[in-house]
Design an enzyme around this catalytic site. Structure first.
Site, PDB file in Angstrom:
ATOM      1  N   HIS A  18      48.001  32.509  34.711  1.00  0.00           N
ATOM      2  CA  HIS A  18      47.684  33.512  35.800  1.00  0.00           C
ATOM      3  C   HIS A  18      46.486  33.059  36.422  1.00  0.00           C
ATOM      4  CE1 HIS A  18      44.191  35.398  33.823  1.00  0.00           C
ATOM      5  NE2 HIS A  18      44.668  35.331  32.698  1.00  0.00           N
ATOM      6  N   ASP A  48      39.371  31.345  32.784  1.00  0.00           N
ATOM      7  CA  ASP A  48      40.471  32.425  32.367  1.00  0.00           C
ATOM      8  C   ASP A  48      40.944  32.727  33.813  1.00  0.00           C
ATOM      9  OD1 ASP A  48      41.822  34.483  31.450  1.00  0.00           O
ATOM     10  OD2 ASP A  48      40.050  35.580  30.734  1.00  0.00           O
ATOM     11  N   GLU A 104      46.854  39.560  36.284  1.00  0.00           N
ATOM     12  CA  GLU A 104      47.221  39.785  34.704  1.00  0.00           C
ATOM     13  C   GLU A 104      46.009  40.546  34.225  1.00  0.00           C
ATOM     14  OE1 GLU A 104      45.994  38.469  30.551  1.00  0.00           O
ATOM     15  OE2 GLU A 104      44.992  38.331  32.238  1.00  0.00           O
ATOM     16  N   GLU A 105      44.652  40.323  34.661  1.00  0.00           N
ATOM     17  CA  GLU A 105      43.458  40.903  34.291  1.00  0.00           C
ATOM     18  C   GLU A 105      43.428  42.507  34.554  1.00  0.00           C
ATOM     19  OE1 GLU A 105      41.507  39.501  32.779  1.00  0.00           O
ATOM     20  OE2 GLU A 105      41.457  37.537  33.036  1.00  0.00           O
ATOM     21  N   GLU A 144      47.222  30.214  28.168  1.00  0.00           N
ATOM     22  CA  GLU A 144      46.045  30.950  28.176  1.00  0.00           C
ATOM     23  C   GLU A 144      45.043  30.393  27.699  1.00  0.00           C
ATOM     24  OE1 GLU A 144      44.429  33.533  29.385  1.00  0.00           O
ATOM     25  OE2 GLU A 144      45.756  35.198  29.886  1.00  0.00           O
ATOM     26  N   HIS A 192      34.892  35.528  30.095  1.00  0.00           N
ATOM     27  CA  HIS A 192      34.430  36.644  30.877  1.00  0.00           C
ATOM     28  C   HIS A 192      33.251  36.679  31.011  1.00  0.00           C
ATOM     29  CE1 HIS A 192      38.316  39.408  31.089  1.00  0.00           C
ATOM     30  NE2 HIS A 192      38.633  38.238  30.992  1.00  0.00           N
TER      31      HIS A 192
END
Length: 356
Positions: A67, A179, A212-213, A235, A322
Site C-alpha cells: 500500500h 510504511d 490501507e491505513e 508490509e 508510524h
C-alpha cells in the site's frame, strides 16, 4: 542496492500520500513500471495495477500488493490569527507531533509549517508529562490572520511530516512513510525481475493499493477486481531489536536478518511452506513470525475475497513504525525482492495451494 533503485525508493517515500491523497506516490509508481508491464491501469479507488501476462490457457493468477498510503494529517480549521487546527489520518501518536516541521499540500502548492508548542518554561510542572490531544495542537505557517492563511491552505488539505530519506550507518536508512511505500518499491522491483524472464508461467499482478491505513479499503477492492488465485501482501513488520521491547509478546525480529514470513490462520499453509522452502534453497536469510489472529494488513481482505484466496504475508523489519524516523535495512529490501521473485517462479497450479 544500486543508485537507480535507491533514487526510486527516495522519490517514492518522499512523495506525499496520506490516505485518500495518494496520487503523487502513485504517479511515481506508474512511471517506474509503465515500460515493464504488459498492462497498466488505475481503478476508481486509485489502486494502480500492473500486469505481466502468463503463458498458456488460464494460467495461475498471482497478486503481489503493497500500500502506498502513509499516515498524516488534514486541515480542519483556520482561526482568526491564522493558526491551523488539524486531525490525524491513520494512527498517529500525539506524543510525537508537537515541535515537528510539517508540509501542507494545498491546491496552490506546498506550504511549510510547524506544530507550535509552548516553551517548557511556561508549562506548569504538573502538566509537563501530559499528552496534548491532537485536536488541541495547531500549525503555524507564519501568517498574521485567517485571510492570509486561507490564501494558501484550505479545509481538507493533506499534511505530512517534513522529513525525507537519509542514510545512516551500515546499510540502514531512515524516513517517514516506509510504511508502506517500501512495499510498493518491492512490488515494482519484483515486476522488473519477472519481466527479465522470457516466459512467465503465471499471470502476475503487481498492485500499489490505497487507503490501507484507514481500513484496508484499496486492498479489498483491488483483490476483488484482480480475482487472484494467490495473493501476497508486502508490509513492514515490527522489529524488536531495540530497547524495551518485549520479545516474548512480539517475537524476536531483527533489522538486517532478512524478510519476515508470516504464519497463522490468515496465511495459506502451502504458500507459507513454499516461501520458506524458496528462502532455504536460494540461501536467502529469513525470519518467521506467528500471527494467531488477523494480521491487520491487506492480507486480511485478500484471504476473504470472493471464494477465498491463498494468501501470504511477507514483512520487512522496521523500527519506530508510524513515526517520522522509521528505520530499515536496504539489504532486507533486496532479499525480499529475491525471495518473492524466486517464489513466484516456482508457482505452477491452483491445486498446490489447497491445504491437505
Amino acid at each position: 542496492m544500486n543508485e537507480k533503485h535507491f533514487n526510486f525508493l527516495k522519490e517514492l517515500v518522499e512523495a506525499p500520500s496520506p490516505s485518500g491523497f495518494e496520487q503523487p506516490a502513485q504517479r511515481v509508481f506508474r512511471r517506474a513500471v509503465e515500460n515493464i508491464a504488459d498492462e497498466l491501469r488505475t481503478d476508481v479507488m486509485g489502486n494502480v495495477i500492473a500486469r505481466l501476462k502468463g503463458q498458456g490457457e488460464s494460467p495461475l493468477r498471482v497478486m503481489l500488493a503493497g500500500h502506498c498510503d502513509e499516515i498524516g494529517f488534514m486541515v480542519k480549521h483556520v482561526d482568526d490569527q491564522g493558526f491551523i487546527y488539524f486531525a490525524a489520518i491513520g494512527g498517529v501518536d500525539a506524543h510525537l507531533v508537537p515541535g515537528q516541521r510539517v508540509r501542507i499540500h494545498g491546491r496552490r502548492g506546498t506550504v511549510n509549517g510547524l506544530v507550535g508548542k509552548k516553551p517548557i518554561h511556561q508549562i506548569e510542572p504538573k502538566d509537563r508529562e501530559s499528552v496534548i490531544k491532537i485536536k488541541s495542537q495547531f500549525i503555524d505557517i507564519g501568517c498574521r490572520n485567517r485571510d492570509e492563511a486561507q490564501e494558501l491552505v484550505s479545509v481538507g488539505d493533506a499534511i505530512t511530516f517534513a522529513v525525507g530519506l537519509e542514510r545512516l550507518q551500515n546499510d540502514r536508512v531512515t524516513s517517514r512513510a516506509f510504511d508502506d511505500k517500501m512495499g510498493v518499491f518491492v512490488v515494482a522491483r519484483v515486476l522488473e525481475e519477472l519481466r527479465s524472464r522470457k516466459e512467465l508461467a503465471v499471470d502476475f499482478y503487481g498492485v500499489s493499493t490505497v487507503q490501507e491505513e484507514v481500513g484496508l479499503r484499496g486492498g479489498a477492492t483491488s483483490v476483488y477486481g484482480v480475482n487472484p488465485d494467490v495473493g501476497i501482501a508486502i508490509e513492514v513488520g515490527f522489529a524488536t531489536d531495540f530497547p524495551d521491547v518485549d520479545k516474548k509478546e512480539h517475537g524476536d525480529i531483527r533489522v538486517g536478518s532478512g524478510p519476515v514470513i508470516g504464519r497463522g490462520p490468515n496465511i495459506n499453509p502451502a504458500l507459507f511452506d513454499l516461501l520458506v522452502e524458496t528462502a532455504r534453497e536460494e540461501q536467502i536469510p529469513y525470519q518467521v513470525l506467528g500471527h494467531p489472529r488477523a494480521t491487520g494488513t491487506d492480507a486480511n481482505v485478500m484471504q476473504l475475497s470472493r471464494g477465498g484466496v491463498a494468501t501470504g504475508l511477507v514483512n520487512v523489519p522496521l523500527r519506530y513504525m508510524h513515526t517520522p524516523v522509521e528505520l530499515l535495512s536496504l539489504e532486507d529490501l533486496e532479499n525480499t525482492v529475491k525471495l518473492l521473485a524466486a517464489s513466484v517462479l516456482r508457482m505452477k497450479s491452483r491445486e498446490e495451494f489447497i491445504p491437505q
